[in-house]
Design an enzyme around this catalytic site. Structure first.
Site: not given
Ligand code: E4P
Length: 217
Positions: A83
């Site tokens: 990522k």
């Molecule tokens: C996605 O890959 C992220 O880890 C995640 O969805 C972030 O979500 P949040 O805005 O609830 O921290």
């Protein structure tokens, strides 16, 4: 639509994957930092449980560091997806890693223009953050609709992974718009099962059946 768990917690994976409908996992540095133990070992355990794509995120902000960390993450397990954030360096790393055959999830996507760049760079997944978009007064789901249209216009193979999901309506809207994947915290996946009429229906059926005195098995 594929269902991913947005968590770094092994217990959450075991509980939800046992049901048999989970396709993958997303993590981020904040989620992994909360878990005890070595992050690499935790990611390997998660891969062994889910046996599907598991995103692990780089923390470097420059290209060389992203490449070094990306290679380290990719070699943990065949299921690992690297990522990277949607920055210039992140898009360059996405293109380079993808050309090497390493799957990349481009994260922190907040505009359709950014999503176009990630697709051009060969991203396997993009992660538009709908909840955080809603938080600052934009319509997160409209972003998903825009990206879907653009990707369909040009047959981009990049999968739209709806992230930062805050409630079951986000999940339903993502599915209606044709998102490829949604990732949600365990709490929200558990909420998807719930309906008061289901609970009331089961209670009524059980009461009537018990009164009959019969047994099924
Ligand atoms: C996605 O890959 C992220 O880890 C995640 O969805 C972030 O979500 P949040 O805005 O609830 O921290």
């Amino acid at each position: 639509m594929k269902l991913f768990i947005d968590s770094g917690n092994i217990k959450d994976m075991e509980t939800l994957c046992a049901i048999g409908i989970i396709d993958g996992v997303t993590t981020n540095p904040s989620l992994l930092a909360k878990e005890p133990g070595d992050y690499k070992e935790n990611l390997k355990k998660i891969c062994a449980i889910v046996k599907g794509p598991v995103s692990g995120e780089v923390v470097s902000t420059e290209f060389a560091g992203m490449m070094r960390e990306g290679h380290e993450i990719a070699k943990l397990d065949e299921h690992m997806i690297v990522k990277v954030p949607l920055t210039r360096a992140g898009i360059q790393a996405c293109k380079t890693l993808s050309d090497e055959g390493i799957k990349v999830n481009v994260t922190l996507v907040f505009s359709a223009a950014q999503a176009l760049l990630a697709a051009k760079a060969g991203a396997s997944f993009i992660s538009p953050f709908v909840g955080r978009h809603d938080d600052v007064g934009f319509d997160g789901m409209q972003l998903i609709a825009d990206i879907r249209m653009i990707y369909d216009n040009y047959d981009f193979a990049t999968e739209i992974l709806v992230a930062s999901v805050r409630h079951p309506i986000h999940v339903v809207e993502a599915a209606k718009l044709g998102a490829d994947v949604m990732t949600a915290p365990p709490k929200i996946i558990h909420q998807l099962f719930k309906h008061p009429l289901t609970d009331a229906g089961i209670a009524g059926f059980l009461k009537d059946w018990q009164a009959s005195g019969q047994k099924i098995a």
